[in-house]
Enzyme design. Structure first.
Site, PDB file in Angstrom:
ATOM      1  N   SER A 154      42.126  53.288  48.558  1.00 42.56           N
ATOM      2  CA  SER A 154      41.944  52.831  47.177  1.00 42.56           C
ATOM      3  C   SER A 154      42.223  51.352  46.965  1.00 42.56           C
ATOM      4  O   SER A 154      41.679  50.739  46.049  1.00 42.56           O
ATOM      5  CB  SER A 154      42.827  53.667  46.245  1.00 42.56           C
ATOM      6  N   LYS A 167      40.166  49.859  40.882  1.00 45.59           N
ATOM      7  CA  LYS A 167      40.325  49.749  39.425  1.00 45.59           C
ATOM      8  C   LYS A 167      39.227  48.934  38.756  1.00 45.59           C
ATOM      9  O   LYS A 167      38.857  49.195  37.621  1.00 45.59           O
ATOM     10  CB  LYS A 167      41.701  49.176  39.099  1.00 45.59           C
ATOM     11  N   GLU A 211      47.073  48.783  29.120  1.00 40.16           N
ATOM     12  CA  GLU A 211      48.448  49.010  29.535  1.00 40.16           C
ATOM     13  C   GLU A 211      48.488  48.777  31.035  1.00 40.16           C
ATOM     14  O   GLU A 211      47.485  48.940  31.720  1.00 40.16           O
ATOM     15  CB  GLU A 211      48.869  50.453  29.221  1.00 40.16           C
TER      16      GLU A 211
HETATM   17  C1  LIG Z   1      46.490  52.156  40.427  1.00 46.06           C
HETATM   18  C2  LIG Z   1      46.270  52.524  41.836  1.00 46.06           C
HETATM   19  C3  LIG Z   1      46.261  53.874  42.260  1.00 46.06           C
HETATM   20  C4  LIG Z   1      46.576  55.021  41.359  1.00 46.06           C
HETATM   21  O1  LIG Z   1      45.695  55.211  40.306  1.00 46.06           O
HETATM   22  P1  LIG Z   1      44.669  56.421  40.251  1.00 46.06           P
HETATM   23  O2  LIG Z   1      44.155  56.373  38.862  1.00 46.06           O
HETATM   24  O3  LIG Z   1      45.402  57.675  40.559  1.00 46.06           O
HETATM   25  O4  LIG Z   1      43.613  56.149  41.249  1.00 46.06           O
HETATM   26  C5  LIG Z   1      45.974  54.146  43.584  1.00 46.06           C
HETATM   27  N1  LIG Z   1      45.724  53.163  44.475  1.00 46.06           N
HETATM   28  C6  LIG Z   1      45.730  51.862  44.108  1.00 46.06           C
HETATM   29  C7  LIG Z   1      45.444  50.822  45.142  1.00 46.06           C
HETATM   30  C8  LIG Z   1      46.006  51.491  42.783  1.00 46.06           C
HETATM   31  O5  LIG Z   1      46.028  50.199  42.450  1.00 46.06           O
END
Ligand SMILES: *Cc1c(COP(=O)(O)O)cnc(C)c1O
Length: 402
Positions: free
Chosen positions: A386, A97, A119
């Site tokens: 992610s 993010k 948000e």
């Molecule tokens: C917020 C988040 C997501 C989901 O958000 P996307 O916009 O679909 O990438 C996925 N993995 C993590 C670790 C997150 O914090």
């Protein structure tokens, strides 16, 4: 590694933000000038070397990019395949993010805005925004559903520690979608000095395009890294989907490659037949939410249905419009993973590789076990890791008996 700068793709939206029929700018008239202003500004910096030189400075020195592409030896051995993890979990603040909030923060400064709003659901995007606001000397207000405020005490405290103000939102289901509504409402009346930092590749144009461009640094790096390590492109690239930003970032530079199949994983919750899930593409219908037309979980008479997922980051009834388009074009394969499968993968990756994934990322990892032996054998797979699991420890302690 060369500096990152966005690339124009043949699946970019048109001038008005449409990916096929999806996307667009379905907002109140009063918001249009702000969106047009942002659109103009983004057009002027999208391929501007000077702007991106500053972005790359922060990516490198503050976020810790490039993130490693790690060969997961135990997983590879167990699955008889070459498994690589793109380590977004190693970024500052623990997820992908921050890539997006850094660039939107720099855009805000460039436009002369002194305040940012965001948000947040679980608080991850709120924390990433509060972080960037502290870094760049911007005032920060975060809108968060009242229900999430009480569920995510730690992140609320983190945001406050970083100097942000947190607004508990009491309307509707008191969760993410209501927080986003309130953020949009606040923006309408404060747009002169306020920049709205959206956390995923969703919302009115130009946000879906911007956020995808910003996260595409992930596949820009991963492509260079995999070619360096294996001298060929991967067979599969896998990522989880909430709003869809880490997935679009992970897919961007692979999607037009014949050799590579991109696979997006939605939250299967208690199973698709239970009705308690976050699989907007699999079980939703096109509809309008948060300024965009996209697949959406809704009742027969068009009311938004609440999503369910064990991972707060995937718990969103909508999805970025580009994914709806890519699905209809057959460019990306979409599937889902249940809470249970994700939790098994959470433990599996922790114990096999010594890497504790975020619950969200565990969905992408879990898909490796859902694929058939024949599909995987001898193949190269990149999984988007992610985020890291630190934020999920309290919940994990309640769910797991170890
Ligand atoms: C917020 C988040 C997501 C989901 O958000 P996307 O916009 O679909 O990438 C996925 N993995 C993590 C670790 C997150 O914090």
């Amino acid at each position: 590694m060369s500096d990152y700068i966005p690339t124009a793709f043949d699946f970019d939206p048109n001038e008005r933000g449409h990916f096929g029929i999806f996307g667009g700018r379905y907002v109140p008239e009063t918001l249009m000038p702000s969106l047009m202003e942002l659109d103009e500004e983004y057009k002027s910096v999208r391929f501007d070397k000077e702007f991106w030189a500053e972005v790359n400075y922060y990516f490198r020195e503050y976020v810790g990019r490039p993130s490693p592409l790690y060969r997961a030896d135990s997983l590879s051995k167990e699955l008889n395949a070459e498994i690589y993890l793109k380590r977004e979990d190693l970024n500052h603040t623990g997820a992908h993010k921050i890539n997006n909030t850094i660039v939107q923060g720099l855009l805000a400064k460039r436009m002369g805005k002194t305040k940012v709003i965001a948000e947040t659901g679980a608080g991850q995007h709120g924390v990433a925004t509060a972080t960037v606001a502290a870094l760049m000397g911007l005032e920060c207000e975060v809108f968060m559903g009242e229900k999430d405020v009480s569920r995510q005490e730690l992140n609320v405290f983190r945001m406050k520690l970083l100097g942000a103000k947190v607004h508990p939102v009491t309307s509707g289901s008191k969760t993410l979608k209501d927080a986003m509504n309130d953020a949009i409402r606040h923006w309408v009346t404060n747009a002169r000095d306020t920049f709205y930092i959206i956390g995923t590749a969703a919302g009115p144009h130009p946000y879906p395009l911007m956020v995808r461009d910003f996260q595409a640094v992930i596949s820009d790096e991963a492509k260079q890294q995999i070619l360096e390590k294996t001298s060929r492109l991967p067979d599969y690239v896998v990522a989880c989907i909430g709003g869809g930003s880490n997935a679009l970032g992970m897919f961007a530079h692979f999607i037009n490659e014949e050799e590579t199949q991109c696979i997006g994983i939605e939250a299967g919750g208690h199973g698709l037949s239970s009705g308690k899930h976050g699989a907007s593409l699999a079980h939703g219908k096109p509809g309008i939410l948060h300024g965009q037309l996209s697949y959406l979980l809704q009742t027969d008479d068009g009311q938004i249905k609440e999503a369910h997922s064990i991972s707060a980051g995937l718990d969103y009834p909508g999805i970025g419009p580009e994914h709806s388009y890519l699905m209809e074009q057959g460019k990306v394969r979409y599937d889902s993973i249940t809470d249970k499968e994700a939790m098994d993968a959470f433990v599996w990756l922790s114990q096999a590789e010594g890497i504790v994934p975020a619950f969200e990322s565990a969905h992408a990892i879990a898909y490796l076990k859902k694929m058939s032996k024949e599909e995987l054998e001898g193949k190269t797979v990149i999984v988007s890791l992610s985020g890291r699991g630190d934020k999920d420890m309290t919940q994990a302690m309640e769910l797991l008996e170890l």
